[in-house]
Design a protein around this motif. Sequence first.
Motif, PDB file in Angstrom:
ATOM      1  N   HIS A   1      10.724  -2.661   6.837  1.00  0.00           N
ATOM      2  CA  HIS A   1       9.085  -2.451   6.605  1.00  0.00           C
ATOM      3  C   HIS A   1       8.207  -3.011   7.414  1.00  0.00           C
TER       4      HIS A   1
ATOM      5  N   SER B   1      -1.858  -6.615  -1.401  1.00  0.00           N
ATOM      6  CA  SER B   1      -2.705  -5.681  -1.104  1.00  0.00           C
ATOM      7  C   SER B   1      -3.826  -5.852  -0.095  1.00  0.00           C
TER       8      SER B   1
ATOM      9  N   SER C   1       5.715  -1.788  10.677  1.00  0.00           N
ATOM     10  CA  SER C   1       4.312  -2.191  10.261  1.00  0.00           C
ATOM     11  C   SER C   1       3.727  -2.971  11.222  1.00  0.00           C
TER      12      SER C   1
ATOM     13  N   THR D   1       9.240  -1.164  -2.237  1.00  0.00           N
ATOM     14  CA  THR D   1      10.459  -1.305  -1.361  1.00  0.00           C
ATOM     15  C   THR D   1      11.428  -2.430  -2.063  1.00  0.00           C
TER      16      THR D   1
ATOM     17  N   GLN E   1       0.695  -1.283  -0.032  1.00  0.00           N
ATOM     18  CA  GLN E   1      -0.109   0.007   0.019  1.00  0.00           C
ATOM     19  C   GLN E   1       0.942   1.118  -0.076  1.00  0.00           C
ATOM     20  N   LYS E   2       1.921   1.205   0.518  1.00  0.00           N
ATOM     21  CA  LYS E   2       2.885   2.400   0.572  1.00  0.00           C
ATOM     22  C   LYS E   2       3.842   2.321  -0.627  1.00  0.00           C
ATOM     23  N   GLY E   3       3.509   1.566  -1.413  1.00  0.00           N
ATOM     24  CA  GLY E   3       4.646   1.601  -2.616  1.00  0.00           C
ATOM     25  C   GLY E   3       5.645   0.363  -2.878  1.00  0.00           C
TER      26      GLY E   3
END
Length: 150
Positions: free
Chosen positions: A81, A150, A85, A72, A68-70
């Motif tokens: 990450h 997603s 999270s 990595t 969701q954040k692009g």
Amino acid sequence: MPFVCSWKPAALPVLGALLAAAPAGAQPAPRAAIAQVLATQTAAWNRGDIPGFMQGYWQSDSLVFIGQKGLTYGWQPTLAHYRKSYPNAAAMGQLGFSGLRITPLGPDAAEVVGGWHLARPAPLGDVGGHFLLVFRRIQGRWVIVADHTS
């Protein structure tokens, strides 16, 4: 033809018995080997072991995780990450996979499509979604080289 299954932690002993039945020294079929990677990741996640979970990923700067954040890139940034999270056991919850579809793309590549679900206590609540994983057999080991979740 793809292999489709629902993945629950209770299935670990059954998968272990199937893999143990293979002849000594034999390489498990790609689908079984990939299912084992996912089972090992699930077990690591459910005991709160993010570094253990990450052992299923390619330890390379070329690993790509799309969330969701692009984008990595790299194993170490993907580990960071996940740690950010999911800072504790409550945030991690209990992981389950469903509707796994393992499709070989060649002798050393496969894709896995499925659903993921984290059962978490209130007030966090459950979360879930879908994913597409690209696996490659690198140096005899199946690893995730790309993860779109997603």
